[in-house]
Write an enzyme that holds these catalytic residues in place. Sequence first.
Site, PDB file in Angstrom:
ATOM      1  N   SER A 119      34.938   9.129 -63.025  1.00  0.00           N
ATOM      2  CA  SER A 119      35.084   7.941 -62.197  1.00  0.00           C
ATOM      3  C   SER A 119      36.441   7.287 -62.381  1.00  0.00           C
ATOM      4  CB  SER A 119      33.960   6.959 -62.499  1.00  0.00           C
ATOM      5  OG  SER A 119      33.600   6.997 -63.841  1.00  0.00           O
ATOM      6  N   HIS A 140      34.203  12.852 -56.692  1.00  0.00           N
ATOM      7  CA  HIS A 140      33.559  11.685 -57.303  1.00  0.00           C
ATOM      8  C   HIS A 140      32.447  11.134 -56.412  1.00  0.00           C
ATOM      9  CE1 HIS A 140      33.965   7.242 -58.655  1.00  0.00           C
ATOM     10  NE2 HIS A 140      33.036   7.859 -59.352  1.00  0.00           N
ATOM     11  N   GLU A 152      34.528  10.525 -53.162  1.00  0.00           N
ATOM     12  CA  GLU A 152      35.973  10.371 -53.261  1.00  0.00           C
ATOM     13  C   GLU A 152      36.538  11.715 -53.715  1.00  0.00           C
ATOM     14  OE1 GLU A 152      36.650   7.316 -56.226  1.00  0.00           O
ATOM     15  OE2 GLU A 152      38.288   6.466 -55.090  1.00  0.00           O
ATOM     16  N   ASN A 190      36.819   2.730 -58.088  1.00  0.00           N
ATOM     17  CA  ASN A 190      36.694   1.916 -59.296  1.00  0.00           C
ATOM     18  C   ASN A 190      37.898   1.023 -59.557  1.00  0.00           C
ATOM     19  OD1 ASN A 190      34.062   2.354 -60.237  1.00  0.00           O
ATOM     20  ND2 ASN A 190      34.632   4.470 -60.659  1.00  0.00           N
TER      21      ASN A 190
END
Length: 282
Positions: A119, A140, A152, A190
């Site tokens: 992440s 991701h 992602e 993130n």
Amino acid sequence: MDIKTFGVVGAGQMGGGIAQVAAASGLDVIISDISEECVARGVAVIDKNLNRSVEKGRLDQGEARAILSRLNTTTDIADMAGADYVVEAAVEMEDLKFNIFRQLDEACPKQTILATNTSSIPIGRIAAQTGRPGKVIGMHFMNPVPVMKLVEVIRGLATSQETFDVTWQLCEKFNKVAAEASDFPGFIANRILMPMINEAIFCLYQSVGTAEDIDTVMKLGMNHPMGPLALADLIGLDTCLAIMETLYDGFKDSKYRPCPLLRKYVEAGWLGRKSGRGFYSY
Ligand code: CAA
């Protein structure tokens, strides 16, 4: 490149979800973890998810059985040699991921693509552990994987166009929508989400509001499906802390410093839903 067998390293909440969507897309799946118990727990969650879909009339009983039958389990990571594409979904610890990639690089044929569900850890740093950086990429997924549409996709400096194209096509096969992010700590998801969660924890730490009030503000005031503290509990507070540390180390910018309360909870073993206690009790 024709992908028929898909490997998943890690049978936790992310790995299990990834294995489920891969098997549901028709691929044969090999799922590995460090113990029989971990693997069995992962498969039991998939079984439960599929049963729920059958009960809700979204999935045929026969199809649910077929999805389960496409799942093969192992506790030996060397069995990933039988996969055409492997995604690593272990916990967010750099040394652990490095070690897994070194083992995968040794076990898998040279053409196998090795993806990571990290992440926040830079893909280039993980790719450098292998002799095939062109075949290493970030894939991701979001939690809960069977529900969330986004994946992602992150290229490292050396990731080849073919590796990228195969990964993008796999996202489509899994009925997901892919978005491309560059290889910076936290990528897009993130980089934006975790500072928001961290700020919500600071609000709790400084008694700006109770956990319930902070979550209510974001749920009803911003139309988020769940509040940031409940979401942190879902993601896992250890994962949230690890991501904040990666952002802080990667950018050396104080705006990414993890809230001391987050650290305190993690040190106490209050990791969120998975440990039964986080900002809420489960
Ligand atoms: N696995 C599989 N399916 C699940 C699930 C799980 N763990 N949790 C919920 N679902 C399914 C339910 O079966 C239900 O399906 P139907 O509507 O088809 O019946 C659907 O999701 C909705 O669930 P609920 O009715 O129980 O609850 P809800 O409406 O509150 O939705 C939620 C739950 C989908 C989790 C929603 O609250 C949500 O979208 N929350 C935000 C999640 C989010 O932001 N995820 C990203 C986290 S960040 C991340 O993952 C990246 C990272 O690196 C940290």
